[in-house]
Scaffold this motif. Sequence first.
Motif, PDB file in Angstrom:
ATOM      1  N   HIS A  76      16.044   4.486  58.235  1.00  0.00           N
ATOM      2  CA  HIS A  76      14.750   4.295  57.559  1.00  0.00           C
ATOM      3  C   HIS A  76      13.853   3.377  58.393  1.00  0.00           C
ATOM      4  O   HIS A  76      12.668   3.676  58.615  1.00  0.00           O
ATOM      5  N   HIS A  77      14.411   2.287  58.872  1.00  0.00           N
ATOM      6  CA  HIS A  77      13.645   1.344  59.680  1.00  0.00           C
ATOM      7  C   HIS A  77      13.257   1.956  61.023  1.00  0.00           C
ATOM      8  O   HIS A  77      12.098   1.859  61.457  1.00  0.00           O
ATOM      9  N   ARG A  78      14.223   2.601  61.688  1.00  0.00           N
ATOM     10  CA  ARG A  78      13.958   3.159  63.012  1.00  0.00           C
ATOM     11  C   ARG A  78      12.970   4.313  62.975  1.00  0.00           C
ATOM     12  O   ARG A  78      12.084   4.427  63.833  1.00  0.00           O
ATOM     13  N   LEU A  79      13.121   5.195  62.001  1.00  0.00           N
ATOM     14  CA  LEU A  79      12.200   6.336  61.925  1.00  0.00           C
ATOM     15  C   LEU A  79      10.773   5.875  61.665  1.00  0.00           C
ATOM     16  O   LEU A  79       9.820   6.482  62.185  1.00  0.00           O
ATOM     17  N   GLU A  80      10.607   4.836  60.881  1.00  0.00           N
ATOM     18  CA  GLU A  80       9.256   4.310  60.651  1.00  0.00           C
ATOM     19  C   GLU A  80       8.678   3.720  61.933  1.00  0.00           C
ATOM     20  O   GLU A  80       7.463   3.768  62.154  1.00  0.00           O
ATOM     21  N   GLN A  81       9.548   3.151  62.774  1.00  0.00           N
ATOM     22  CA  GLN A  81       9.095   2.613  64.054  1.00  0.00           C
ATOM     23  C   GLN A  81       8.764   3.727  65.042  1.00  0.00           C
ATOM     24  O   GLN A  81       7.715   3.709  65.700  1.00  0.00           O
TER      25      GLN A  81
END
Length: 409
Positions: free
Chosen positions: A246-251
């Motif tokens: 979730h965090h990486r895909l948003e980045q």
Amino acid sequence: MKDWMNPERLNRLKGSAILLALSAAVGAIAGVLTAVFGHGVLAMTEVREAYPLLMVLLPAGGALICLVYRRWGEECRRGMGLVFDAVEGRRKDVPTRLIPLAVGATWIGHLLGASVGREGVAVQISTAAASLLTPGLDNPRNKRSLLMAGVAAGFAGLFRTPLAAVFFALELFHTGVMEYESLLPALVAALTASAVSGALGVNPPVSGLSAAVPAFTVETIIGLVVLGIAAGLAGHLFVALLHGLHHRLEQWLPNPYLRIVLVGTLVALFGLVTGGRYNGLSEEITAIALAGGQLYAWDWLAKLCLTAVCLAAGFQGGEVAPLFTVGAALGAVLAGPLGLPVELAAAMAYAAVFSAGTNTFAAAILVGLELFGGQYFACLFLVCTVAYACNGSHSIYPQCPLNYGEEKH
């Protein structure tokens, strides 16, 4: 007698009576909502399985979900985060518009092949319904209890495991804490929701188990302990992967449309190549495992990864049903090396991976007892204890430790 006539005591009794009546009403509403929602999910699944090429539309379905949420309910994308905020008093309620948004988005996901569950949405819509009734309560503690009753009602209405639902609600919000203050309202709501959804044709996800209860020999105990360790690590892996993605895909993909379309494309291609084995609920994998059938050694990992990717990208649904599938598949694969019956290992890991993924203990044991039978209590207790301990207090939900320095509301 004078003590009973004390105005303060009478007011408390009156408040408790109103709370229980509203809990029953929440249960009835949740039973209807979860029945409609659950039947819809199964109907969407049947259509997709009959027409597997529908999966090519998953990217477009993801874009539609993103558009609808951004235009009519951006905050509703937070899902369980809204439930936690409402219960903890950080917001007034769970918005009612979440109900059609979450239900519609989940139906689209299952129709087109997103690898998601359903319980998260059932809990959210039931808590949103409970929010509509909180104005009937003056005491903030009673309002909190009614919202927690909504959580129990949503779980019970969907899975028909009312006792597990009660303890799921009591354990959910704070790490390692059981909030018994809300026990009775949650019980009333859960029993009512389960009865109503059952009357409307909702059945438990699995029914019974044919495996014999093993003798507790040294070999069996070692096998169950190792199974619990594996289940705990699998649950922890799911939590870490879900939050990390979730965090990486948003980045990496800050544009939400591009994010969900790209992931939808990859998931659709993977589904077409694998015959849709890991898309949707993947209940066939669970059924094979619990029947003692043969599975691929990677089934549990493929389902775990695909679900984490779909949820992290923005598809709506739940995590518990996929955790059940991951656990059943993992248990079936490990049964042989551990010297355990396949059906037994699948059933124990079914509950234990749920325990590790949600960081709940009593709820997981009760799920196993209500679905598989009380004769497996000792095995369930051992495997779930080890899995819970190995999880390290991580959860798919935004749990936090209870601050004993502050007064509970």
